[in-house]
Design a protein around this motif. Sequence first.
Motif, PDB file in Angstrom:
ATOM      1  N   THR A 166     -64.315  43.849  12.532  1.00 36.08           N
ATOM      2  CA  THR A 166     -65.677  43.331  12.032  1.00 36.08           C
ATOM      3  C   THR A 166     -65.564  41.803  12.439  1.00 36.08           C
ATOM      4  N   ARG A 167     -66.887  41.356  12.667  1.00 29.80           N
ATOM      5  CA  ARG A 167     -67.055  39.919  12.645  1.00 29.80           C
ATOM      6  C   ARG A 167     -68.508  39.618  12.002  1.00 29.80           C
ATOM      7  N   LEU A 168     -68.381  38.314  11.569  1.00 34.92           N
ATOM      8  CA  LEU A 168     -69.530  37.873  10.910  1.00 34.92           C
ATOM      9  C   LEU A 168     -70.028  38.883   9.527  1.00 34.92           C
ATOM     10  N   PRO A 169     -68.739  38.975   8.545  1.00 36.95           N
ATOM     11  CA  PRO A 169     -69.029  39.681   7.543  1.00 36.95           C
ATOM     12  C   PRO A 169     -70.172  39.526   6.484  1.00 36.95           C
ATOM     13  N   VAL A 170     -70.369  38.124   6.382  1.00 35.04           N
ATOM     14  CA  VAL A 170     -71.439  37.866   5.340  1.00 35.04           C
ATOM     15  C   VAL A 170     -72.617  38.327   5.700  1.00 35.04           C
ATOM     16  N   GLY A 171     -72.842  37.979   7.226  1.00 34.12           N
ATOM     17  CA  GLY A 171     -74.263  38.549   7.585  1.00 34.12           C
ATOM     18  C   GLY A 171     -74.368  40.153   7.512  1.00 34.12           C
ATOM     19  N   ARG A 192     -58.445  28.707   9.517  1.00 33.23           N
ATOM     20  CA  ARG A 192     -59.327  28.772  10.205  1.00 33.23           C
ATOM     21  C   ARG A 192     -60.425  29.997   9.952  1.00 33.23           C
ATOM     22  N   ALA A 193     -59.714  31.294   9.566  1.00 35.19           N
ATOM     23  CA  ALA A 193     -60.597  32.309   9.388  1.00 35.19           C
ATOM     24  C   ALA A 193     -61.671  31.996   8.192  1.00 35.19           C
ATOM     25  N   ARG A 194     -60.896  31.430   7.157  1.00 36.47           N
ATOM     26  CA  ARG A 194     -61.708  31.221   6.130  1.00 36.47           C
ATOM     27  C   ARG A 194     -62.753  30.113   6.444  1.00 36.47           C
ATOM     28  N   LEU A 195     -62.482  29.077   7.026  1.00 38.35           N
ATOM     29  CA  LEU A 195     -63.297  27.978   7.207  1.00 38.35           C
ATOM     30  C   LEU A 195     -64.690  28.689   8.266  1.00 38.35           C
ATOM     31  N   ALA A 196     -64.283  29.830   9.035  1.00 37.50           N
ATOM     32  CA  ALA A 196     -65.289  30.389   9.728  1.00 37.50           C
ATOM     33  C   ALA A 196     -66.415  31.007   8.799  1.00 37.50           C
ATOM     34  N   VAL A 197     -66.015  31.428   7.867  1.00 36.50           N
ATOM     35  CA  VAL A 197     -66.959  32.028   6.766  1.00 36.50           C
ATOM     36  C   VAL A 197     -68.245  30.869   6.455  1.00 36.50           C
ATOM     37  N   LEU A 198     -67.875  29.698   6.603  1.00 35.43           N
ATOM     38  CA  LEU A 198     -68.654  28.732   6.270  1.00 35.43           C
ATOM     39  C   LEU A 198     -69.675  28.681   7.408  1.00 35.43           C
TER      40      LEU A 198
END
Length: 775
Positions: free
Chosen positions: A720-725, A502-508
Amino acid sequence: MSDTGEAPAQASRPGAGVPRDTRVTPPGSTYRVQLRPGFTFADAAQQAGYLRALGIGALYASPVLDAVPGSTHGYDVVDPTRARPELGGEEGRRALARRLRGSGLGLVVDIVPNHMAVGAAHANPWWWDVLRRGRDSPYAGYFDIDWSRGRLLLPVLPEDSAESELRLEDGELRYYEHRFPIAPGTNGGSPQEVHARQHYELVGWRRGNTELNYRRFFDITGLAAVRVERPGVFEATHREVLRWVAEGEVTGLRVDHPDGLADPGGYLRSVREAAPGAWLVAEKILHPGEDLPQSWPVDGTTGYDALREIGGLFVDPAAEQFFTDLAGSPDYPEIELAARRLVTDGILAAEVRRIAALVTGTDPGAARAAIAEVMIAFPVYRSYLPEGAAHWAAAVELARDRRGDLADALDALDRQVRADPHGELATRLQQTSGMVVAKGTEDTTFYRYTRFVALNEVGGTPTEFGTTVEEFHDAAARREAAYPAAMTTLTTHDTKRSEDVRARLAVLSELPEEFAEAVHAWTARYPIDEPSLNLLAWQTLVGAWPIEPGRLRRYLVKAAREAKIRTTWTEQNEEFEHAIATWAERVVLDGELGVAEFVDRIKGPGWSNALGQKLIQLTAPGVPDVYQGTELWDLSLVDPDNRRPVDFALRRDILDRLVAGERPAIDDSGAAKLHVVRGALTLRRDRPELFRGYRRLLAEGPAAHHLVAFARNGLVTVATRLPVGLAAAGGWHETALPLPPGTWTDVLTGEPAHGNIAAMLGRYPVALLLRGGAR
């Protein structure tokens, strides 16, 4: 008995009005193991030293009572009066208890009050006696059987005509591997003639679905409901486990599926009175905004509510429309309505018929339709009348809106239930509503509505695209105030996919356009001819990569059968299932498809999410559970995939290095996650006073919304949340976290912390700050 709230009306704390002889001392944390013939009491005992070094407070075991031979999960209990011989029996159980106690660990046991396994009739002595002696059996009242319907129907045949294949052997009736007793004085003649004289009737499964006259667990005819609301049955089924509690060998109880009981509150009060000092949690799934009934004397739920609240922090709500478009704009309410109706009209038709027969003053057909419509309309799993009257009223009102033609029948049903909320009609309807919701929503809708499957979790709400930081803080503060000893979890034996998937899918959710482009390209090459399964398959492949073709095939076949669109468990479409198997093999082995390259791009942010949600779970209010193996990266899917053996030797080796002072890099080994788990849990064990109170902390600066932080009593959690952004915006810049007074040291790095987030999170995307730095 009924769940009426025997506690005083003014009670405001869990279990108020229920006498307690001892103050309950919850464990600091738990570690769930799945016992089975290949992982016994002795195997669990060997992990005591490892769990102690990890910081765990109690071993949390799957059911340990005697189960169906070979069972890999233990929920199919056949004899509640003894520890399971295949696990080591009484001697092995006692040895495990001694080993745990010697290591300073408690033991939490999963108990199954709702049902017993009867599919292998010869393995269950109580059921065997009922089949042999019928209503005259002393155990006839132990099971929820409607004897007014005549013989006990056993749906074990493919068709009723298969009765011709019965045979007599060794004084028993046999149908292939199935064995059945013969009542005294009924032998003689052909197998069919002997069969006609028995207290039971072997029938086809289709007839069983509509005429079954014993209550079962969901739609599983091999699990018969037990009437624990009767004092004698409660005593017989719980005597052994309660003896273990009384002797100090079991320190906590996890109650499986209380919603299936006639009187959940009354049952839990009986358990609390019999085990006043035990930590007691109930597997109760709460919808957003729903609370536990105040009359339940439990320490909390098993944590699916926390899973939803914590996991949602890492989902970007801005991506919702992208995924809606990718899925073809599915209508969730319409899908859920159809799935629940499929359950009431088919899978649970026998249960609906039995309940409808209790409604007076209306046509039987209209009564059946009204019963089904109300259960379909339930906003929660079940109501607990009269406490849950608002949920009952909401279901009736929605049913009226949908089916105006049933107004008279619904009025009659409503009047009768309200007039006697403790009666058989109200009780059976409430018991069954949870089955309709679970089978219709969790086990069907969640496999049909595949827009963004990271949200399709037990206790989840797929239409709510993530959790805001404010919502999380509010929920955590409520838990600290009302149920500070509730279990919290991220992965269980029942979750649809593990926490790290789920943590990896959240990156999507931070890369919706890129993922949509990839799905369109991959589908053009390898399509699955069922759109919802196609989207589920690509998300699963990305979330669990790397994965063996066999694991992916088994998961997708199960998912397709649960969805009940092109194939089902009872009517399998072999051609479609073969196509799924072929698809799994081809996509996993196609090195040019680009899945591996896509996963490489999101793996790092996925690790960041995984560490963030884990640290939050381990340090927020509640008693955190670590599911077996998830202290390292774990990319498991739904059971039985999540019951695969755990490599404890590997974990011990890594833990030894951490104890020696290693601060690992974040890489494929997963050592960084074990480092976070050990850091948080050893503090919980050694300094429990740190984990009191709750205060949200708010960051300041340009990237403040990428941070989640809270303070306990001399402890601060930062994630940290929303690391890509965050990376796309150039990082933390001047973002700062004003800390409570004092000097602070990060337990994970050993470095002092001063509030500058870029410095604080330079090594790990999380920080665990201890005031003063002394452990």
